[in-house]
Design a protein around this motif. Structure first.
Motif, PDB file in Angstrom:
ATOM      1  N   LEU A 115       0.956  -0.899  -0.166  1.00 24.88           N
ATOM      2  CA  LEU A 115      -0.043   0.102   0.147  1.00 24.88           C
ATOM      3  C   LEU A 115       0.562   0.922   0.277  1.00 24.88           C
ATOM      4  CD1 LEU A 115      -2.818  -1.083   2.517  1.00 24.88           C
ATOM      5  CD2 LEU A 115      -2.668  -1.039   0.063  1.00 24.88           C
ATOM      6  N   GLY A 116       0.079   2.430  -0.279  1.00 23.23           N
ATOM      7  CA  GLY A 116       1.234   3.669  -0.737  1.00 23.23           C
ATOM      8  C   GLY A 116       0.857   4.435   0.180  1.00 23.23           C
ATOM      9  N   LEU A 117       1.738   5.442  -0.038  1.00 24.67           N
ATOM     10  CA  LEU A 117       1.530   6.546   0.972  1.00 24.67           C
ATOM     11  C   LEU A 117      -0.095   7.470   1.768  1.00 24.67           C
ATOM     12  CD1 LEU A 117       3.050   8.910   2.772  1.00 24.67           C
ATOM     13  CD2 LEU A 117       3.065   9.843   1.147  1.00 24.67           C
ATOM     14  N   GLY A 118      -0.746   7.701   0.439  1.00 28.82           N
ATOM     15  CA  GLY A 118      -1.867   7.677   0.622  1.00 28.82           C
ATOM     16  C   GLY A 118      -2.825   6.292   1.877  1.00 28.82           C
ATOM     17  N   ALA A 119      -2.400   5.301   1.233  1.00 27.85           N
ATOM     18  CA  ALA A 119      -3.843   4.390   2.476  1.00 27.85           C
ATOM     19  C   ALA A 119      -2.819   4.895   3.933  1.00 27.85           C
ATOM     20  CB  ALA A 119      -2.944   3.136   2.226  1.00 27.85           C
ATOM     21  N   ALA A 120      -1.639   4.959   4.362  1.00 30.00           N
ATOM     22  CA  ALA A 120      -1.599   5.515   5.391  1.00 30.00           C
ATOM     23  C   ALA A 120      -2.258   7.006   6.274  1.00 30.00           C
ATOM     24  CB  ALA A 120       0.351   5.293   5.577  1.00 30.00           C
ATOM     25  N   LEU A 121      -2.106   7.613   5.033  1.00 31.43           N
ATOM     26  CA  LEU A 121      -2.430   8.800   5.774  1.00 31.43           C
ATOM     27  C   LEU A 121      -4.238   8.753   5.803  1.00 31.43           C
ATOM     28  CD1 LEU A 121      -0.695  11.466   2.963  1.00 31.43           C
ATOM     29  CD2 LEU A 121       0.527  10.599   5.474  1.00 31.43           C
ATOM     30  N   ARG A 122      -4.843   8.491   4.403  1.00 30.60           N
ATOM     31  CA  ARG A 122      -6.284   8.166   5.059  1.00 30.60           C
ATOM     32  C   ARG A 122      -5.889   7.018   5.986  1.00 30.60           C
ATOM     33  NH1 ARG A 122      -5.389   5.974  -0.085  1.00 30.60           N
ATOM     34  NH2 ARG A 122      -6.520   7.207  -1.901  1.00 30.60           N
ATOM     35  N   ALA A 127      -8.845   8.400  11.377  1.00 26.01           N
ATOM     36  CA  ALA A 127      -9.436   8.487  12.659  1.00 26.01           C
ATOM     37  C   ALA A 127      -8.900  10.162  13.131  1.00 26.01           C
ATOM     38  CB  ALA A 127      -7.630   7.858  13.282  1.00 26.01           C
ATOM     39  N   GLU A 128      -9.372  10.919  12.377  1.00 27.33           N
ATOM     40  CA  GLU A 128      -9.569  12.290  13.282  1.00 27.33           C
ATOM     41  C   GLU A 128      -8.295  12.730  13.558  1.00 27.33           C
ATOM     42  OE1 GLU A 128     -13.253  12.629  13.788  1.00 27.33           O
ATOM     43  OE2 GLU A 128     -14.210  12.612  12.372  1.00 27.33           O
ATOM     44  N   VAL A 129      -7.126  12.513  13.434  1.00 26.83           N
ATOM     45  CA  VAL A 129      -5.710  12.688  14.207  1.00 26.83           C
ATOM     46  C   VAL A 129      -4.952  13.730  14.286  1.00 26.83           C
ATOM     47  CG1 VAL A 129      -3.485  11.715  15.066  1.00 26.83           C
ATOM     48  CG2 VAL A 129      -5.601  10.130  14.563  1.00 26.83           C
ATOM     49  N   TYR A 144      -5.941  18.794  10.943  1.00 25.67           N
ATOM     50  CA  TYR A 144      -6.099  17.521  10.939  1.00 25.67           C
ATOM     51  C   TYR A 144      -6.342  17.074   9.353  1.00 25.67           C
ATOM     52  CZ  TYR A 144      -8.254  17.932  15.894  1.00 25.67           C
ATOM     53  OH  TYR A 144      -7.902  18.036  17.281  1.00 25.67           O
ATOM     54  N   LEU A 145      -6.201  16.043   9.002  1.00 29.39           N
ATOM     55  CA  LEU A 145      -6.008  15.624   7.845  1.00 29.39           C
ATOM     56  C   LEU A 145      -7.525  15.017   6.974  1.00 29.39           C
ATOM     57  CD1 LEU A 145      -3.341  12.870   7.647  1.00 29.39           C
ATOM     58  CD2 LEU A 145      -3.156  15.253   6.900  1.00 29.39           C
ATOM     59  N   VAL A 146      -8.323  15.462   6.037  1.00 29.37           N
ATOM     60  CA  VAL A 146      -9.290  16.042   6.263  1.00 29.37           C
ATOM     61  C   VAL A 146     -10.032  14.338   4.392  1.00 29.37           C
ATOM     62  CG1 VAL A 146     -11.639  17.392   5.001  1.00 29.37           C
ATOM     63  CG2 VAL A 146      -9.804  18.492   7.020  1.00 29.37           C
ATOM     64  N   ARG A 147      -9.255  14.768   4.115  1.00 32.23           N
ATOM     65  CA  ARG A 147      -9.476  13.819   2.496  1.00 32.23           C
ATOM     66  C   ARG A 147      -7.740  13.779   1.985  1.00 32.23           C
ATOM     67  NH1 ARG A 147     -14.335  16.534  -0.862  1.00 32.23           N
ATOM     68  NH2 ARG A 147     -12.219  18.416  -0.728  1.00 32.23           N
ATOM     69  N   VAL A 153      -2.821  15.496   0.141  1.00 29.11           N
ATOM     70  CA  VAL A 153      -4.029  15.663   1.168  1.00 29.11           C
ATOM     71  C   VAL A 153      -4.262  16.931   1.211  1.00 29.11           C
ATOM     72  CG1 VAL A 153      -2.005  16.313   3.068  1.00 29.11           C
ATOM     73  CG2 VAL A 153      -3.691  14.539   3.347  1.00 29.11           C
ATOM     74  N   GLU A 154      -5.968  17.135   1.420  1.00 22.91           N
ATOM     75  CA  GLU A 154      -6.194  18.373   1.861  1.00 22.91           C
ATOM     76  C   GLU A 154      -5.886  17.866   3.483  1.00 22.91           C
ATOM     77  OE1 GLU A 154     -10.704  20.237   1.857  1.00 22.91           O
ATOM     78  OE2 GLU A 154     -10.583  18.524   0.590  1.00 22.91           O
ATOM     79  N   CYS A 155      -5.119  19.191   4.522  1.00 25.27           N
ATOM     80  CA  CYS A 155      -6.010  19.507   5.979  1.00 25.27           C
ATOM     81  C   CYS A 155      -6.425  20.808   6.463  1.00 25.27           C
ATOM     82  CB  CYS A 155      -4.347  19.066   6.021  1.00 25.27           C
ATOM     83  SG  CYS A 155      -3.765  19.934   5.730  1.00 25.27           S
ATOM     84  N   ARG A 156      -6.959  20.532   7.360  1.00 32.12           N
ATOM     85  CA  ARG A 156      -7.373  21.926   7.195  1.00 32.12           C
ATOM     86  C   ARG A 156      -7.059  22.044   9.401  1.00 32.12           C
ATOM     87  NH1 ARG A 156     -12.346  23.861   5.966  1.00 32.12           N
ATOM     88  NH2 ARG A 156     -12.327  22.117   4.491  1.00 32.12           N
ATOM     89  N   ALA A 157      -7.049  23.451   9.606  1.00 36.37           N
ATOM     90  CA  ALA A 157      -6.286  23.712  11.632  1.00 36.37           C
ATOM     91  C   ALA A 157      -7.541  23.170  11.902  1.00 36.37           C
ATOM     92  CB  ALA A 157      -6.840  25.106  10.482  1.00 36.37           C
TER      93      ALA A 157
END
Length: 179
Positions: A115-122, A127-129, A144-147, A153-157
């Motif tokens: 599995l690639g990096l995307g799977a780990a980030l998903r 988990a909303e970590v 927080y990583l959103v999508r 990767v899309e993230c939001r403060a």
């Protein structure tokens, strides 16, 4: 000594010389093959053989990340230590200390290991970590990583606000902030 004994002694001597030359040629060929085979060994393969061991990764703008190498995937690894997890793209690694002398070729990896990096980030997004993203330009973003897209990767403060898109090539490491 008869001429027959001299002739057999000469043949024995020639046979010994031929055997020694063959051995020397064989040793050179084996050394050349070993060099050629090692040229196919990847960093991921060496790290795969190091899973479960304590390692130190040198990362640009981050410094040293120490911990147990828990997972290795296609182009990334997970290091756990001091209550934090670090997801690190292998292309961002400047150096590895404590790796195994062995390697595990990718053909021997399980499908989960591929599995690639995307799977780990998903997994982090699901988990909303809360994470700290370390970028190649030295900046950091607590978010927080959103999508997770194909190459970003899309993230939001934490307080909401605008989303930030970070391409995988812009990541040095993603550090979990929640234990």
């Amino acid at each position: 000594m008869s001429w027959e004994h001299e002739l057999f002694a000469l043949f024995d001597d020639l046979e010994g010389q031929a055997s020694a030359l063959w051995e020397a040629d064989r040793e050179a060929e084996l050394a050349d093959r070993a060099r050629s085979e090692y040229a196919a060994v990847t960093l991921a393969g060496r790290l795969m053989a190091s899973r479960g061991q304590d390692v130190v990764l040198d990362l640009p703008h981050v410094g040293r990340v120490e911990g147990r190498l828990d997972r290795v995937g296609s182009g990334w690894c997970l290091v756990s230590g001091r209550g934090q997890d670090w997801i690190v793209p292998l292309r961002a690694v400047a150096g590895v200390h404590g790796a195994s002398d062995r390697a595990v070729p990718e053909v021997a990896w399980s499908p989960v290991d591929r599995l690639g990096l995307g799977a780990a980030l998903r997994r982090l997004a699901d988990a909303e970590v809360r994470c700290l993203l370390h970028l190649v330009d030295g900046t950091r973003h607590e978010a927080y990583l959103v999508r997770v897209g194909a190459d970003f990767v899309e993230c939001r403060a934490g307080g909401g606000g605008d989303s930030l898109l970070v391409p995988y090539d812009g990541l040095v490491a993603v550090q979990s902030r929640d234990a």
